[in-house]
Write a protein that holds these residues in place. Structure first.
Motif, mmCIF file in Angstrom:
data_model
loop_
_atom_site.group_PDB
_atom_site.id
_atom_site.type_symbol
_atom_site.label_atom_id
_atom_site.label_comp_id
_atom_site.label_asym_id
_atom_site.label_seq_id
_atom_site.Cartn_x
_atom_site.Cartn_y
_atom_site.Cartn_z
ATOM 1 N N ILE A 23 -44.431 -57.554 -32.343
ATOM 2 C CA ILE A 23 -43.605 -57.638 -31.136
ATOM 3 C C ILE A 23 -44.516 -57.982 -30.063
ATOM 4 C CG2 ILE A 23 -41.842 -56.593 -29.591
ATOM 5 C CD1 ILE A 23 -40.864 -55.102 -32.214
ATOM 6 N N PHE A 24 -45.615 -57.261 -29.893
ATOM 7 C CA PHE A 24 -46.322 -57.315 -28.695
ATOM 8 C C PHE A 24 -46.950 -58.672 -28.778
ATOM 9 C CE2 PHE A 24 -46.277 -52.695 -28.171
ATOM 10 C CZ PHE A 24 -45.422 -52.800 -26.867
ATOM 11 N N GLY A 25 -47.373 -59.100 -30.021
ATOM 12 C CA GLY A 25 -48.047 -60.431 -30.108
ATOM 13 C C GLY A 25 -47.057 -61.536 -29.641
ATOM 14 N N LEU A 26 -45.655 -61.356 -29.647
ATOM 15 C CA LEU A 26 -44.766 -62.226 -29.562
ATOM 16 C C LEU A 26 -44.413 -62.310 -28.151
ATOM 17 C CD1 LEU A 26 -43.045 -64.523 -30.849
ATOM 18 C CD2 LEU A 26 -41.513 -62.756 -31.442
ATOM 19 N N ALA A 27 -44.516 -61.385 -27.447
ATOM 20 C CA ALA A 27 -43.956 -61.125 -26.131
ATOM 21 C C ALA A 27 -44.547 -62.078 -25.267
ATOM 22 C CB ALA A 27 -44.198 -59.626 -25.688
ATOM 23 N N PRO A 28 -45.695 -62.391 -25.101
ATOM 24 C CA PRO A 28 -46.475 -63.400 -24.154
ATOM 25 C C PRO A 28 -45.971 -64.710 -24.401
ATOM 26 C CG PRO A 28 -48.245 -61.891 -25.077
ATOM 27 C CD PRO A 28 -47.052 -61.451 -25.666
ATOM 28 N N TRP A 29 -45.957 -64.946 -25.481
ATOM 29 C CA TRP A 29 -45.215 -66.175 -25.920
ATOM 30 C C TRP A 29 -43.567 -66.561 -25.365
ATOM 31 C CZ3 TRP A 29 -48.812 -69.826 -26.638
ATOM 32 C CH2 TRP A 29 -49.934 -69.586 -27.302
ATOM 33 N N LEU A 30 -43.083 -65.455 -25.601
ATOM 34 C CA LEU A 30 -41.737 -65.753 -25.226
ATOM 35 C C LEU A 30 -41.592 -65.649 -23.562
ATOM 36 C CD1 LEU A 30 -39.870 -63.099 -27.559
ATOM 37 C CD2 LEU A 30 -39.595 -65.519 -27.497
ATOM 38 N N ALA A 31 -42.495 -64.977 -23.076
ATOM 39 C CA ALA A 31 -42.484 -64.888 -21.495
ATOM 40 C C ALA A 31 -42.737 -66.377 -20.997
ATOM 41 C CB ALA A 31 -43.404 -63.939 -21.002
ATOM 42 N N LEU A 32 -43.981 -66.813 -21.452
ATOM 43 C CA LEU A 32 -44.212 -68.317 -21.329
ATOM 44 C C LEU A 32 -43.001 -69.225 -21.375
ATOM 45 C CD1 LEU A 32 -48.018 -68.322 -22.447
ATOM 46 C CD2 LEU A 32 -47.136 -68.558 -20.238
ATOM 47 N N ALA A 33 -42.339 -68.959 -22.627
ATOM 48 C CA ALA A 33 -41.289 -69.980 -22.848
ATOM 49 C C ALA A 33 -40.320 -69.685 -21.792
ATOM 50 C CB ALA A 33 -40.846 -69.892 -24.311
ATOM 51 N N TYR A 34 -39.975 -68.586 -21.333
ATOM 52 C CA TYR A 34 -38.801 -68.631 -20.252
ATOM 53 C C TYR A 34 -39.320 -68.925 -18.995
ATOM 54 C CZ TYR A 34 -36.198 -65.812 -17.208
ATOM 55 O OH TYR A 34 -35.170 -65.794 -16.065
ATOM 56 N N LEU A 35 -40.680 -68.703 -18.531
ATOM 57 C CA LEU A 35 -40.865 -69.302 -17.408
ATOM 58 C C LEU A 35 -41.113 -70.777 -17.349
ATOM 59 C CD1 LEU A 35 -43.966 -66.809 -16.660
ATOM 60 C CD2 LEU A 35 -41.494 -66.983 -15.414
ATOM 61 N N GLY A 36 -41.624 -71.306 -18.537
ATOM 62 C CA GLY A 36 -41.599 -72.659 -18.575
ATOM 63 C C GLY A 36 -40.255 -73.508 -18.637
ATOM 64 N N PHE A 37 -39.335 -72.805 -19.245
ATOM 65 C CA PHE A 37 -37.944 -73.607 -19.581
ATOM 66 C C PHE A 37 -36.836 -73.098 -18.477
ATOM 67 C CE2 PHE A 37 -39.878 -74.291 -23.619
ATOM 68 C CZ PHE A 37 -40.175 -75.503 -23.726
ATOM 69 N N GLY A 38 -37.177 -72.011 -17.759
ATOM 70 C CA GLY A 38 -36.127 -71.405 -17.154
ATOM 71 C C GLY A 38 -36.386 -71.751 -15.584
ATOM 72 N N ILE A 39 -37.349 -72.285 -14.981
ATOM 73 C CA ILE A 39 -37.417 -72.758 -13.727
ATOM 74 C C ILE A 39 -36.445 -74.167 -13.352
ATOM 75 C CG2 ILE A 39 -39.197 -73.200 -12.043
ATOM 76 C CD1 ILE A 39 -41.069 -71.716 -13.573
ATOM 77 N N SER A 40 -35.785 -73.942 -12.228
ATOM 78 C CA SER A 40 -35.329 -75.047 -11.821
ATOM 79 C C SER A 40 -35.983 -75.654 -10.757
ATOM 80 C CB SER A 40 -34.003 -74.694 -11.191
ATOM 81 O OG SER A 40 -34.253 -73.671 -10.257
ATOM 82 N N SER A 41 -35.409 -76.775 -10.196
ATOM 83 C CA SER A 41 -36.241 -77.632 -9.159
ATOM 84 C C SER A 41 -36.489 -76.767 -7.860
ATOM 85 C CB SER A 41 -35.692 -79.063 -8.918
ATOM 86 O OG SER A 41 -34.491 -78.783 -8.468
ATOM 87 N N ALA A 42 -37.648 -76.867 -7.031
ATOM 88 C CA ALA A 42 -37.819 -76.312 -5.980
ATOM 89 C C ALA A 42 -37.262 -76.746 -4.905
ATOM 90 C CB ALA A 42 -39.569 -76.138 -5.863
ATOM 91 N N GLN A 43 -36.973 -77.865 -4.611
ATOM 92 C CA GLN A 43 -36.400 -78.743 -3.720
ATOM 93 C C GLN A 43 -37.377 -78.584 -2.303
ATOM 94 O OE1 GLN A 43 -33.687 -80.499 -3.652
ATOM 95 N NE2 GLN A 43 -33.348 -79.832 -5.729
ATOM 96 N N ALA A 44 -38.725 -78.747 -2.743
ATOM 97 C CA ALA A 44 -39.705 -78.672 -1.522
ATOM 98 C C ALA A 44 -40.015 -79.928 -1.073
ATOM 99 C CB ALA A 44 -40.916 -78.333 -2.363
ATOM 100 N N TYR A 45 -40.364 -80.059 0.185
ATOM 101 C CA TYR A 45 -40.816 -81.027 0.915
ATOM 102 C C TYR A 45 -42.160 -81.098 1.341
ATOM 103 C CZ TYR A 45 -41.317 -84.780 4.468
ATOM 104 O OH TYR A 45 -41.485 -85.703 5.347
ATOM 105 N N LEU A 46 -43.044 -82.229 1.032
ATOM 106 C CA LEU A 46 -44.393 -82.214 1.414
ATOM 107 C C LEU A 46 -44.440 -83.336 2.355
ATOM 108 C CD1 LEU A 46 -46.298 -81.719 -1.873
ATOM 109 C CD2 LEU A 46 -45.805 -80.122 -0.041
ATOM 110 N N ASP A 47 -44.664 -83.235 3.717
ATOM 111 C CA ASP A 47 -44.884 -84.289 4.591
ATOM 112 C C ASP A 47 -46.267 -84.967 4.613
ATOM 113 O OD1 ASP A 47 -46.380 -82.213 5.651
ATOM 114 O OD2 ASP A 47 -45.774 -82.487 7.670
ATOM 115 N N PRO A 48 -46.149 -86.041 5.275
ATOM 116 C CA PRO A 48 -47.448 -87.070 5.167
ATOM 117 C C PRO A 48 -48.960 -86.289 5.575
ATOM 118 C CG PRO A 48 -45.872 -88.384 6.199
ATOM 119 C CD PRO A 48 -44.989 -86.914 6.069
ATOM 120 N N GLY A 49 -48.522 -85.354 6.665
ATOM 121 C CA GLY A 49 -49.606 -84.616 7.031
ATOM 122 C C GLY A 49 -50.504 -83.461 6.036
ATOM 123 N N THR A 50 -49.437 -83.126 5.025
ATOM 124 C CA THR A 50 -50.192 -82.397 4.004
ATOM 125 C C THR A 50 -50.956 -83.320 3.044
ATOM 126 O OG1 THR A 50 -47.992 -81.483 3.593
ATOM 127 C CG2 THR A 50 -49.512 -80.949 2.020
ATOM 128 N N GLY A 51 -50.864 -84.589 2.873
ATOM 129 C CA GLY A 51 -51.929 -85.172 2.032
ATOM 130 C C GLY A 51 -53.124 -85.512 3.057
#
Length: 79
Positions: free
Chosen positions: A5-33
């Motif tokens: 169970i403990f060996g599987l927990a990190p993989w499940l957490a990574l899968a949740y974080l990887g697939f469960g994140i929606s778009s951030a709707q962030a804006y990077l202006d030209p000054g950032t580059g």
């Protein structure tokens, strides 16, 4: 069973974080580059200056002839 169970927990957490994140709707202006480009140019310039300052020591280190540069100068040939 507990190790499994403990060996599987990190993989499940990574899968949740990887697939469960929606778009951030962030804006990077030209000054950032521009700031990122300036930071990269500054880092490269700083590295080149450090290499220039320590060029003789780096050359001696890679050459490996055993001289440390402390006895260079006017004491050659004197006894």
């Amino acid at each position: 069973m507990i190790e499994r169970i403990f060996g599987l927990a990190p993989w499940l957490a990574l899968a949740y974080l990887g697939f469960g994140i929606s778009s951030a709707q962030a804006y990077l202006d030209p000054g950032t580059g521009s700031i990122i480009l300036q930071a990269v140019i500054g880092a490269v310039t700083g590295a080149l200056i450090v290499i220039k300052l320590y060029w003789y020591k780096l050359k001696q280190f890679f050459k490996g002839d055993g001289k440390n540069g402390a006895d260079e100068g006017g004491d050659k040939g004197r006894s």
